[in-house]
Design a protein around this motif. Sequence first.
Motif, PDB file in Angstrom:
ATOM      1  N   ALA A 169       3.094 -44.140 -55.115  1.00 36.23           N
ATOM      2  CA  ALA A 169       2.864 -45.151 -54.080  1.00 36.23           C
ATOM      3  C   ALA A 169       4.065 -46.073 -53.907  1.00 36.23           C
ATOM      4  N   SER A 170       4.817 -46.285 -55.007  1.00 39.23           N
ATOM      5  CA  SER A 170       5.935 -47.227 -54.897  1.00 39.23           C
ATOM      6  C   SER A 170       7.248 -46.505 -54.616  1.00 39.23           C
ATOM      7  N   ALA A 171       7.136 -45.220 -54.231  1.00 37.54           N
ATOM      8  CA  ALA A 171       8.356 -44.445 -54.016  1.00 37.54           C
ATOM      9  C   ALA A 171       9.215 -44.991 -52.883  1.00 37.54           C
ATOM     10  N   THR A 172       8.661 -45.900 -52.110  1.00 38.71           N
ATOM     11  CA  THR A 172       9.452 -46.513 -51.051  1.00 38.71           C
ATOM     12  C   THR A 172      10.606 -47.325 -51.655  1.00 38.71           C
ATOM     13  N   ALA A 173      10.315 -47.972 -52.814  1.00 37.69           N
ATOM     14  CA  ALA A 173      11.378 -48.693 -53.512  1.00 37.69           C
ATOM     15  C   ALA A 173      12.168 -47.645 -54.286  1.00 37.69           C
ATOM     16  N   PHE A 174      13.050 -46.951 -53.597  1.00 39.23           N
ATOM     17  CA  PHE A 174      13.700 -45.781 -54.150  1.00 39.23           C
ATOM     18  C   PHE A 174      14.816 -46.172 -55.102  1.00 39.23           C
ATOM     19  N   THR A 175      14.633 -45.866 -56.376  1.00 39.22           N
ATOM     20  CA  THR A 175      15.685 -46.127 -57.366  1.00 39.22           C
ATOM     21  C   THR A 175      15.923 -44.817 -58.102  1.00 39.22           C
ATOM     22  N   THR A 176      17.046 -44.759 -58.856  1.00 37.97           N
ATOM     23  CA  THR A 176      17.301 -43.537 -59.640  1.00 37.97           C
ATOM     24  C   THR A 176      16.150 -43.338 -60.607  1.00 37.97           C
ATOM     25  N   LEU A 177      15.659 -44.461 -61.179  1.00 41.19           N
ATOM     26  CA  LEU A 177      14.568 -44.347 -62.147  1.00 41.19           C
ATOM     27  C   LEU A 177      13.326 -43.739 -61.515  1.00 41.19           C
ATOM     28  N   SER A 178      12.886 -44.303 -60.371  1.00 34.13           N
ATOM     29  CA  SER A 178      11.635 -43.797 -59.798  1.00 34.13           C
ATOM     30  C   SER A 178      11.783 -42.358 -59.319  1.00 34.13           C
ATOM     31  N   SER A 179      12.964 -42.006 -58.793  1.00 30.39           N
ATOM     32  CA  SER A 179      13.093 -40.613 -58.330  1.00 30.39           C
ATOM     33  C   SER A 179      13.161 -39.661 -59.521  1.00 30.39           C
ATOM     34  N   THR A 180      13.829 -40.085 -60.615  1.00 33.86           N
ATOM     35  CA  THR A 180      13.885 -39.209 -61.796  1.00 33.86           C
ATOM     36  C   THR A 180      12.489 -39.040 -62.387  1.00 33.86           C
ATOM     37  N   LEU A 181      11.765 -40.164 -62.463  1.00 37.68           N
ATOM     38  CA  LEU A 181      10.397 -40.111 -62.995  1.00 37.68           C
ATOM     39  C   LEU A 181       9.536 -39.152 -62.187  1.00 37.68           C
ATOM     40  N   GLU A 182       9.661 -39.253 -60.879  1.00 32.86           N
ATOM     41  CA  GLU A 182       8.826 -38.416 -60.027  1.00 32.86           C
ATOM     42  C   GLU A 182       9.170 -36.936 -60.165  1.00 32.86           C
ATOM     43  N   GLN A 183      10.485 -36.686 -60.226  1.00 31.44           N
ATOM     44  CA  GLN A 183      10.948 -35.303 -60.369  1.00 31.44           C
ATOM     45  C   GLN A 183      10.467 -34.724 -61.711  1.00 31.44           C
ATOM     46  N   PHE A 184      10.589 -35.553 -62.749  1.00 32.60           N
ATOM     47  CA  PHE A 184      10.155 -35.140 -64.083  1.00 32.60           C
ATOM     48  C   PHE A 184       8.651 -34.839 -64.081  1.00 32.60           C
ATOM     49  N   ALA A 185       7.888 -35.786 -63.540  1.00 33.20           N
ATOM     50  CA  ALA A 185       6.426 -35.647 -63.544  1.00 33.20           C
ATOM     51  C   ALA A 185       5.980 -34.419 -62.747  1.00 33.20           C
ATOM     52  N   THR A 186       6.610 -34.201 -61.588  1.00 30.90           N
ATOM     53  CA  THR A 186       6.219 -33.062 -60.762  1.00 30.90           C
ATOM     54  C   THR A 186       6.482 -31.750 -61.491  1.00 30.90           C
ATOM     55  N   THR A 187       7.652 -31.660 -62.134  1.00 26.79           N
ATOM     56  CA  THR A 187       7.996 -30.411 -62.818  1.00 26.79           C
ATOM     57  C   THR A 187       7.084 -30.177 -64.010  1.00 26.79           C
ATOM     58  N   VAL A 188       6.872 -31.242 -64.801  1.00 25.25           N
ATOM     59  CA  VAL A 188       6.040 -31.085 -66.003  1.00 25.25           C
ATOM     60  C   VAL A 188       4.582 -30.796 -65.602  1.00 25.25           C
ATOM     61  N   ALA A 189       4.129 -31.391 -64.486  1.00 22.02           N
ATOM     62  CA  ALA A 189       2.760 -31.130 -64.019  1.00 22.02           C
ATOM     63  C   ALA A 189       2.571 -29.651 -63.718  1.00 22.02           C
ATOM     64  N   GLY A 190       3.607 -29.018 -63.149  1.00 27.41           N
ATOM     65  CA  GLY A 190       3.549 -27.579 -62.843  1.00 27.41           C
ATOM     66  C   GLY A 190       3.328 -26.783 -64.119  1.00 27.41           C
ATOM     67  N   LEU A 191       4.039 -27.170 -65.173  1.00 28.89           N
ATOM     68  CA  LEU A 191       3.893 -26.479 -66.458  1.00 28.89           C
ATOM     69  C   LEU A 191       2.491 -26.702 -67.037  1.00 28.89           C
ATOM     70  N   ALA A 192       2.018 -27.945 -66.950  1.00 25.43           N
ATOM     71  CA  ALA A 192       0.677 -28.264 -67.475  1.00 25.43           C
ATOM     72  C   ALA A 192      -0.387 -27.450 -66.741  1.00 25.43           C
TER      73      ALA A 192
END
Length: 362
Positions: A169-192
């Motif tokens: 929801a807060s992806a509008t405040a685009f920072t390296t941290l939030s984009s890395t977190l999202e990328q990490f979470a999306t990839t790991v979710a696929g594995l889960a």
Amino acid sequence: MHPSFKKVQMLESDNFITELNQPLNMATDPPFHQAYKSLIEDTSNNIFGKKLVLVEECELPLIDLSRILHNDNVVDESEREECKEEIARASQQWGFFQVTNHGISKDLLEKMRKEQVKVFKQPFDKKSKEDKFMNFPAGSYRWGTPTATCLNQLSWSEAFHIPMADISASATAFTTLSSTLEQFATTVAGLARKLTAILAEKLGRESTFFQENCLPSTCYLRMNRYPPCPVPSAIHGLMPHTDSDFLTILHQDEVGGLQLVKDGKWIAVKPNPEALIVNIGDLFQAWSNDVYKSVEHRVVTNPSTERFSIAYFFCPSYDTVIQNSEPSNYRKFSFREFRLQVQEDVQKYGHKVGLPRFLISH
Ligand SMILES: C=C1C[C@]23C[C@@]1(O)CC[C@H]2[C@@]12CC[C@H](O)[C@@](C)(C(=O)O1)[C@H]2[C@@H]3C(=O)O
Ligand SMILES: O=C(O)CCC(=O)C(=O)O
Ligand SMILES: [Fe+2]
């Protein structure tokens, strides 16, 4: 004797009280020293007398996922089946395993770790007081065990426990941290999703259950930091617990400290830089009617080296009902009910009771 254990005993000498009064990093570390002083100085707790218990180090089952993640014809069907069998066996016998060739790139894992280190380097006041530190939802930052009533409930660690719904929801405040977190979470979710589908298939249950109920927005990501601890034999990095989700995927650094219970004994997990750690959570144990095991684990502290880990908790929406065909060991319950019960118990007793609350006495 393990070399790091020798070091621990040498460090726990007379000058540790001085160390206790001086946090390693006043600006960034949580004030464990002040918060835990009375429990530590209470002579009945006898922290001087606490001998470091040597714990055997083990290799967790190591599973090469290239056999199920490659869709090409290189892998034959029997290898694929053998891999699925290994996953199910480890989940029954250990509740824990490691995976290699898991599809999360080294580059992404390193990027994530760098961001994590940066976040924890921020001043304690900023991490703990600001309403929206780094765009994380209020209340994401945790340190120690606020509910602790005795020494062995203390945790010498800090964490950001982040509901993924709020990150997206807060992806509008685009920072390296939030984009890395999202990328990490999306990839790991696929594995889960893949692992849980295999585990469901092995139970002979519909493997779409997880796809339907565990969405990227219902999962949690937890960044942990364990600062060096002057009394490592007396205080945990993270107190013993089981995870409250279906499945957890953990990325740890090379320091070590994670331990789990196997056949009634604590054993230490040897870090493998190529591997991610997977463990079964309470919900999967209930959903599988005790076939897969949600195993108690803890983190021990280190006297000289800080440690980092990131856990991805694969959780369903709060309305999801966990139930089995009859006869079941557990009454049916929603994830919401489970979380509320855990919170209530933690408030009341200082620790989680977990699954036993939902057992049916036959
Ligand atoms: C005091 C506690 C909170 C906690 C359950 C526990 O009894 C022990 C550890 C905590 C922990 C750590 C990992 C996960 O974030 C968590 C959800 C879990 O399963 O164990 C939390 C629990 C919590 O925050 O409710
Ligand atoms: O840091 C670790 O190795 C384990 C962390 C953990 O158990 C958790 O966050 O639930
Ligand atoms: Fe855990």
